[in-house]
Design an enzyme around this catalytic site. Structure first.
Site, mmCIF file in Angstrom:
data_model
loop_
_atom_site.group_PDB
_atom_site.id
_atom_site.type_symbol
_atom_site.label_atom_id
_atom_site.label_comp_id
_atom_site.label_asym_id
_atom_site.label_seq_id
_atom_site.Cartn_x
_atom_site.Cartn_y
_atom_site.Cartn_z
ATOM 1 N N HIS A 151 0.883 -1.177 0.100
ATOM 2 C CA HIS A 151 -0.049 -0.093 -0.037
ATOM 3 C C HIS A 151 0.998 1.159 -0.157
ATOM 4 O O HIS A 151 1.798 1.317 0.818
ATOM 5 C CB HIS A 151 -0.930 0.003 1.232
ATOM 6 N N LEU A 152 0.871 1.945 -1.159
ATOM 7 C CA LEU A 152 1.820 3.171 -1.190
ATOM 8 C C LEU A 152 1.987 3.962 -0.122
ATOM 9 O O LEU A 152 1.185 4.590 0.521
ATOM 10 C CB LEU A 152 1.234 3.987 -2.407
ATOM 11 N N HIS A 153 3.294 3.879 0.452
ATOM 12 C CA HIS A 153 3.642 4.821 1.558
ATOM 13 C C HIS A 153 5.133 5.054 1.782
ATOM 14 O O HIS A 153 5.867 4.380 1.220
ATOM 15 C CB HIS A 153 3.210 3.876 3.180
ATOM 16 N N PHE A 154 5.513 5.819 2.394
ATOM 17 C CA PHE A 154 6.865 6.310 2.643
ATOM 18 C C PHE A 154 6.901 6.429 4.212
ATOM 19 O O PHE A 154 6.244 6.416 4.948
ATOM 20 C CB PHE A 154 7.412 7.878 2.305
#
Length: 399
Positions: free
Chosen positions: A199-202
């Site tokens: 799940h797109l994350h930084f």
């Protein structure tokens, strides 16, 4: 490159998904971001201007700094016992040596860390709503690595897979610029490079010493005049255990984001795992293509390294190594850190091949008269300035 960003709290609003503000709270009881709870959530909102004019005295007086916002919220949740472990109690030390690798002992992390739920041999995989993702997390649930550790999840409700795009990468640079501290860095791990959630994350956190990679020597790669209009410069790391590229400058944050995200997109589209460190308030980006998981699958990593249970993701590659066993922590040395990280790196031949492809993808052309520096030659140094911390809290770092 001069940037002025401001972030401020704006009035809390009822979710756009809510039909009736007066109806009783419902959902799963964890106040998550899923369809079960979001319709009755009140979400705190913050806003900033990406390219503001010079702020007035009134603006300055009404603006609460991003650092204070983040750390106040973080400490409040720590005080409520919402973390799985207390990172402020973890022993941390700088290992003697030229680069000053940072070792941290966190004996419980590998037991409490969420397991990976997807294939590790594919950088791009579709989002799977049945598997864990951040919409299933309670809005107050946190599991930190370090002081002030937070996640940046662009467009969380769109349920994007772990895949960099220009817009999300620009947002990460803006967050780094807003923090305005050399000790606040953002990191990104692709699938196959030890991202554990698709799940797109930084990730981002504070560490009150320079990362070893920030102190490493670099060799500037000459670019043709036509490809220097954006103001972005590119260097490669010298005498560092992991081969990588360093992108700096840019006439605007968007210029830098466009070049680096283009390189990342080529890597993920061609199934090359990679890690990214966003440093120096968003003005310096380290890009590391890596192959540790591939070597693991092929049985090419020694049992000695596997027994440490260290998965070298962006923070480890940058030189902040979280160790799970006290013996490894007490015996940590620059030699042992180098040995671990060297297994991450692409070979020189493969690195140069990948570099050529991502230069093309990013619209960069290497000048013909470039004479590549041999190890330790024609190198420049760009250490992070050691300035006072903007906050007085954090892990104890033993020098």
């Amino acid at each position: 490159m001069e940037m002025k960003l401001t972030i401020r709290r704006v009035p809390t609003v009822v979710s756009n998904y809510q039909d009736d503000a007066d109806k009783p709270r419902a959902g799963c009881g964890r106040n998550c971001l899923g369809d079960c709870c979001l319709p009755v959530s009140k979400l705190p909102l913050y806003a900033f201007k990406a390219n503001p004019a010079k702020p007035s005295q009134e603006d300055a007086a009404s603006t609460k700094s991003f650092v204070n916002i983040l750390l106040t919220e973080w400490e409040e949740r720590m005080a409520r016992g919402l973390f799985r472990y207390d990172v402020t109690a973890c022993e941390t030390k700088v290992i003697p040596g030229n680069l000053g690798f940072v070792a941290q002992l966190n004996e419980g992390r590998h037991l409490k860390k969420r397991p990976t739920e997807f294939r590790v041999d594919r950088v791009l995989q579709p989002f799977d709503p049945a598997k864990f993702n951040f919409t299933k997390v309670g809005q107050e649930e946190v599991s930190p690595i370090e002081y002030g550790h937070v996640l940046l999840i662009p467009r969380v409700l769109d349920r994007l897979p772990q895949r960099i795009d220009p817009e999300s990468f620009l947002l990460a640079l803006q967050m780094a610029a807003e923090a305005a501290s050399p000790y606040f860095r953002l990191g990104y791990n692709s699938l196959g490079a030890f991202a554990t959630i698709n799940h797109l994350h930084f990730q981002a956190y504070y560490l009150s010493v320079p990362f070893p990679v920030e102190k490493a020597a670099t060799h500037k790669i000459p670019l043709s005049e036509d490809t220097m209009k954006s103001g972005v410069t590119v260097s490669k790391l010298i005498n560092y255990p992991v081969r990588g590229l360093v992108f700096e400058g840019g006439n605007t944050l968007n210029d830098l984001a466009t070049v680096v995200s283009s390189a990342c997109i080529w890597l993920q589209d061609n199934n090359v795992p990679y890690n990214v460190l966003i440093s120096d308030c968003g003005k310096r980006i380290f890009l590391f293509p890596q192959c540790y998981a591939e070597k693991q699958a092929l049985g090419e990593v020694s049992q000695e390294l596997l027994d440490t249970q260290v998965n070298p993701a962006v923070w480890e590659i940058s030189g902040h190594i979280v160790l799970k066993r006290r013996n490894d922590y007490e015996e940590a040395s620059e030699t042992s850190a180098w040995k671990l990280l060297a297994e991450v790196s692409l070979s020189e031949e493969r690195f140069e091949e990948v570099k050529a492809y991502i230069f093309t993808a990013a619209g960069l052309v290497q000048a013909d008269d470039d004479e590549e520096a041999s190890e330790g030659e024609e190198a420049t140094y760009a250490p992070v300035p050691v300035a006072p911390m903007p906050v007085a809290e954090g892990c104890l770092v033993l020098q």
